[in-house]
Write a protein that holds these residues in place. Structure first.
Motif, PDB file in Angstrom:
ATOM      1  N   ARG A   2       0.850  -1.196   0.000  1.00  0.00           N
ATOM      2  CA  ARG A   2       0.000   0.000   0.000  1.00  0.00           C
ATOM      3  C   ARG A   2       0.880   1.240   0.000  1.00  0.00           C
ATOM      4  O   ARG A   2       1.715   1.426   0.899  1.00  0.00           O
ATOM      5  CB  ARG A   2      -0.929   0.011   1.218  1.00  0.00           C
ATOM      6  N   ASP A  41       1.243   5.598  -1.640  1.00  0.00           N
ATOM      7  CA  ASP A  41       0.749   6.744  -2.396  1.00  0.00           C
ATOM      8  C   ASP A  41       1.429   6.671  -3.761  1.00  0.00           C
ATOM      9  O   ASP A  41       2.631   6.893  -3.881  1.00  0.00           O
ATOM     10  CB  ASP A  41       1.118   8.042  -1.669  1.00  0.00           C
ATOM     11  N   THR A  76       1.146   8.573  -6.424  1.00  0.00           N
ATOM     12  CA  THR A  76       1.036   9.813  -7.199  1.00  0.00           C
ATOM     13  C   THR A  76       2.007   9.833  -8.370  1.00  0.00           C
ATOM     14  O   THR A  76       1.663  10.272  -9.478  1.00  0.00           O
ATOM     15  CB  THR A  76       1.284  11.037  -6.295  1.00  0.00           C
ATOM     16  N   ARG A 118       0.648   7.851 -11.617  1.00  0.00           N
ATOM     17  CA  ARG A 118      -0.693   8.055 -12.159  1.00  0.00           C
ATOM     18  C   ARG A 118      -0.701   9.258 -13.087  1.00  0.00           C
ATOM     19  O   ARG A 118       0.072  10.211 -12.922  1.00  0.00           O
ATOM     20  CB  ARG A 118      -1.736   8.215 -11.065  1.00  0.00           C
ATOM     21  N   ASP A 131      -9.966  10.247  -6.268  1.00  0.00           N
ATOM     22  CA  ASP A 131      -9.870  11.165  -5.136  1.00  0.00           C
ATOM     23  C   ASP A 131      -8.558  11.019  -4.378  1.00  0.00           C
ATOM     24  O   ASP A 131      -8.073  11.979  -3.780  1.00  0.00           O
ATOM     25  CB  ASP A 131     -11.038  10.928  -4.164  1.00  0.00           C
ATOM     26  N   SER A 132      -7.992   9.822  -4.391  1.00  0.00           N
ATOM     27  CA  SER A 132      -6.770   9.557  -3.646  1.00  0.00           C
ATOM     28  C   SER A 132      -5.838   8.694  -4.480  1.00  0.00           C
ATOM     29  O   SER A 132      -6.289   7.851  -5.261  1.00  0.00           O
ATOM     30  CB  SER A 132      -7.094   8.831  -2.332  1.00  0.00           C
ATOM     31  N   ALA A 133      -4.539   8.898  -4.303  1.00  0.00           N
ATOM     32  CA  ALA A 133      -3.545   8.074  -4.988  1.00  0.00           C
ATOM     33  C   ALA A 133      -3.132   6.866  -4.154  1.00  0.00           C
ATOM     34  O   ALA A 133      -2.255   6.107  -4.561  1.00  0.00           O
ATOM     35  CB  ALA A 133      -2.313   8.911  -5.323  1.00  0.00           C
ATOM     36  N   LEU A 134      -3.729   6.679  -2.997  1.00  0.00           N
ATOM     37  CA  LEU A 134      -3.428   5.516  -2.165  1.00  0.00           C
ATOM     38  C   LEU A 134      -4.047   4.270  -2.773  1.00  0.00           C
ATOM     39  O   LEU A 134      -5.256   4.217  -3.006  1.00  0.00           O
ATOM     40  CB  LEU A 134      -3.959   5.715  -0.753  1.00  0.00           C
ATOM     41  N   ARG A 135      -3.223   3.287  -3.038  1.00  0.00           N
ATOM     42  CA  ARG A 135      -3.673   2.016  -3.570  1.00  0.00           C
ATOM     43  C   ARG A 135      -2.813   0.900  -2.980  1.00  0.00           C
ATOM     44  O   ARG A 135      -1.677   1.131  -2.567  1.00  0.00           O
ATOM     45  CB  ARG A 135      -3.563   1.974  -5.099  1.00  0.00           C
ATOM     46  N   LEU A 145      -5.120   3.283 -10.650  1.00  0.00           N
ATOM     47  CA  LEU A 145      -5.172   4.681 -11.067  1.00  0.00           C
ATOM     48  C   LEU A 145      -5.001   4.760 -12.580  1.00  0.00           C
ATOM     49  O   LEU A 145      -4.497   3.819 -13.212  1.00  0.00           O
ATOM     50  CB  LEU A 145      -4.066   5.480 -10.365  1.00  0.00           C
ATOM     51  N   ARG A 183       6.484  11.021  -4.803  1.00  0.00           N
ATOM     52  CA  ARG A 183       5.070  11.398  -4.954  1.00  0.00           C
ATOM     53  C   ARG A 183       4.927  12.586  -5.910  1.00  0.00           C
ATOM     54  O   ARG A 183       4.219  13.553  -5.654  1.00  0.00           O
ATOM     55  CB  ARG A 183       4.442  11.731  -3.600  1.00  0.00           C
TER      56      ARG A 183
END
Length: 257
Positions: free
Chosen positions: A151, A153, A155, A158, A165-169, A197, A228
């Motif tokens: 998990r 970020d 960013t 993507r 809404d969020s780059a957290l995956r 993303l 990020r």
């Protein structure tokens, strides 16, 4: 209205992507037009993922609502008849309950990316894989891929036009599989997560190609991830080697077929 899950295979080359567009051909538009031949009205289908222009499908999943009860096999056969000559096929069809949604019920998605290392241009596989004219080191590429698991970020990886809404995956799998060929080396990337993303997989592959070529190290992948910052990403590879390979559901609507 009875609901049906459709497993869809397509060659993305002639389409402007999955999503219906008013002035350009799309996979969604082709299937909805075929549905309109079976029940003469406007149809709207939903899919597990919206693939971009040139991206292919091996196991895309969509659902449709019909006015009458169809035998699932007969529905798939009728759709395939009306989809000709488009390079789109319904490979499985199943009756599902109203709570099933191709996008929101999905528990994971898996993509395949095909990269071929050889000097000569591709002929029979043109548009189906990304060719690079130099050899790559798949061991180094796997070492770089391992830095992306978990998990984070994302960013860096993507698109600047990504609407999430969020780059957290959470990335569950990024396997680099070398496959020897008489004409060179094919490298297959198997990438799995609950969701992705925009341009995430193509950003991964383009960055890992730089690792395989020796221009980047696995540490550079970590640095890019931690930055990020989209500017820290490696090159984004072209779409034509990318396939939406499979979508997971619990339970799987196609298990009994």
């Amino acid at each position: 209205m009875p609901r049906y899950a459709l497993k869809v295979e397509y060659n993305g080359a002639p389409f402007s992507g999955w999503q219906r567009q008013s002035e350009h051909p799309s996979v969604q538009g082709a299937i909805e037009a075929a549905l309109g031949k079976l029940e003469k009205r406007a149809h709207t289908i939903a899919a597990a993922g919206r693939t971009d222009a040139g991206v292919h499908g091996l196991g895309q999943v969509a659902h449709c609502d019909m006015e009458k009860e169809w035998d699932a096999f007969r529905l798939s056969e009728a759709l395939n008849y009306h989809l000709k000559p488009e390079p789109v096929a319904i490979t499985a069809c199943a009756r599902v309950d109203d709570a099933f949604h191709a996008r929101f019920s999905a528990t994971w998605r898996r993509y395949l990316f095909r990269l071929v290392c050889r000097r000569a241009p591709l002929t029979h596989e043109a548009g189906l894989a990304w060719r690079v004219p130099h050899m790559l080191d798949p061991v180094a590429m796997q070492a770089g891929a391992d830095r992306l698991i978990g998990r984070h970020d994302f960013t860096t990886f993507r698109s600047s036009i990504c609407q999430a809404d969020s780059a957290l995956r959470t990335l569950d799998r990024l396997d680099v599989e070398p496959v020897e060929r008489p004409d060179g080396l094919e490298i297959r990337f198997h990438v799995q997560a609950r969701s992705f993303l925009h341009n995430q997989v193509r950003s991964f592959v383009g960055t890992l190609e730089r690792v395989g070529a020796g221009a980047w190290t696995p540490d550079d992948v970590t640095a890019a991830l931690e930055a990020r910052d989209r500017a820290a990403c490696g090159p984004v590879c072209p779409p034509h080697g990318l396939y939406l390979a499979a979508v997971g559901y619990a339970p799987d609507p196609f298990d009994h077929i």
